[in-house]
Design an enzyme around this catalytic site. Structure first.
Site, PDB file in Angstrom:
ATOM      1  N   GLY A  60      -4.890  -8.240   2.921  1.00 39.03           N
ATOM      2  CA  GLY A  60      -3.703  -9.057   3.162  1.00 39.03           C
ATOM      3  C   GLY A  60      -2.743  -8.310   4.056  1.00 39.03           C
ATOM      4  CD  GLN A  65       2.034  -5.034   4.927  1.00 42.77           C
ATOM      5  OE1 GLN A  65       1.513  -6.126   4.731  1.00 42.77           O
ATOM      6  NE2 GLN A  65       1.448  -3.895   4.596  1.00 42.77           N
ATOM      7  CB  CYS A 110       0.508  -1.125   0.269  1.00 42.08           C
ATOM      8  SG  CYS A 110       1.567  -2.018   1.407  1.00 42.08           S
ATOM      9  CG  LEU A 111      -3.172  -2.310   5.213  1.00 42.90           C
ATOM     10  CD1 LEU A 111      -3.313  -3.581   6.029  1.00 42.90           C
ATOM     11  CD2 LEU A 111      -4.274  -1.318   5.559  1.00 42.90           C
ATOM     12  CG  HIS A 153       0.242  -6.588  -2.341  1.00 43.35           C
ATOM     13  ND1 HIS A 153       0.043  -5.377  -2.955  1.00 43.35           N
ATOM     14  CD2 HIS A 153       0.559  -6.303  -1.044  1.00 43.35           C
ATOM     15  CE1 HIS A 153       0.242  -4.404  -2.066  1.00 43.35           C
ATOM     16  NE2 HIS A 153       0.542  -4.942  -0.901  1.00 43.35           N
ATOM     17  CD  GLU A 154      -0.246  -8.896   1.763  1.00 46.58           C
ATOM     18  OE1 GLU A 154       0.672  -8.607   2.549  1.00 46.58           O
ATOM     19  OE2 GLU A 154      -1.056  -8.049   1.337  1.00 46.58           O
ATOM     20  CG  HIS A 157       4.563  -6.638   1.842  1.00 43.81           C
ATOM     21  ND1 HIS A 157       5.099  -5.375   1.929  1.00 43.81           N
ATOM     22  CD2 HIS A 157       3.246  -6.450   1.574  1.00 43.81           C
ATOM     23  CE1 HIS A 157       4.162  -4.474   1.736  1.00 43.81           C
ATOM     24  NE2 HIS A 157       3.020  -5.096   1.505  1.00 43.81           N
TER      25      HIS A 157
END
Length: 185
Positions: A60, A65, A110-111, A153-154, A157
């Site tokens: 995701g 991000q 997480c990225l 999760h997304e 963000h």
């Protein structure tokens, strides 16, 4: 093509902002960004491409991000049963959630977070999400298990929340309340 160099990391204040709604119809630039976000996820899961461009695998990605404070997310994953989920969403919003919780036994990553943060991240076992697809058409998703965790999760963000904000600070491996086992999902 989006690479890891385009993804901002923990500590960047944009990750803690509440992202702005996308005015619909979306601009061509916003649509292209969303398509590129999905392409990054596909590339990151392709071993050859990921190795060539030094991509970390992701399921995701949220626009914040990429230092774009807009309510846009992309999801690309297969669940435990091999069912494929692929979404490009504008303005996703959780409109209902289960009382039951779940979590990933291995924790979340997480990225935008370059370190391991051990601990259980409590998530709702089931969520209902309203959003708009890339063509501006309304969609309603009912997700559970892995895809449900990914979309939560997304969406976090978009609200300036990182996954480790949910981890119990005193005991990171506390089993969350009202947990339903994965098999029951």
């Amino acid at each position: 093509m989006i690479t890891m160099d385009d993804i901002i990391r923990e500590g960047n204040p944009i990750l803690r902002q509440v992202a702005k709604e996308v005015s619909l119809p979306a601009t061509d630039e916003e649509k292209d960004t969303l398509k590129n976000m999905l392409e990054f996820l596909k590339n990151s899961q392709d071993e050859k491409i990921a190795e060539k461009y030094h991509l970390r695998a992701g399921i995701g990605l949220a626009a914040p991000q990429l230092a774009i404070s807009k309510r846009m997310i992309a999801i690309f994953l297969d669940d435990d049963n091999g069912k494929h989920y692929e979404y490009m969403l504008f303005n996703p919003k959780i409109i209902s959630e289960s009382v039951e919780n779940t979590f990933l036994e291995g924790g979340e990553g997480c990225l935008s977070v370059d370190r391991e943060v051990p601990g259980y991240v409590p998530r709702h076992a089931r969520v209902k999400v309203k959003a708009f697809d890339i063509d501006g058409k309304p969609v309603t998703l009912r997700l559970k298990g892995y895809p449900g965790i990914a979309v939560q999760h997304e969406i976090d963000h978009l609200n300036g929340i990182l996954f480790f904000d949910h981890i119990n600070k005193d005991d990171p491996f506390t089993i969350p309340d009202h947990v339903v086992q994965h098999e029951e999902l």
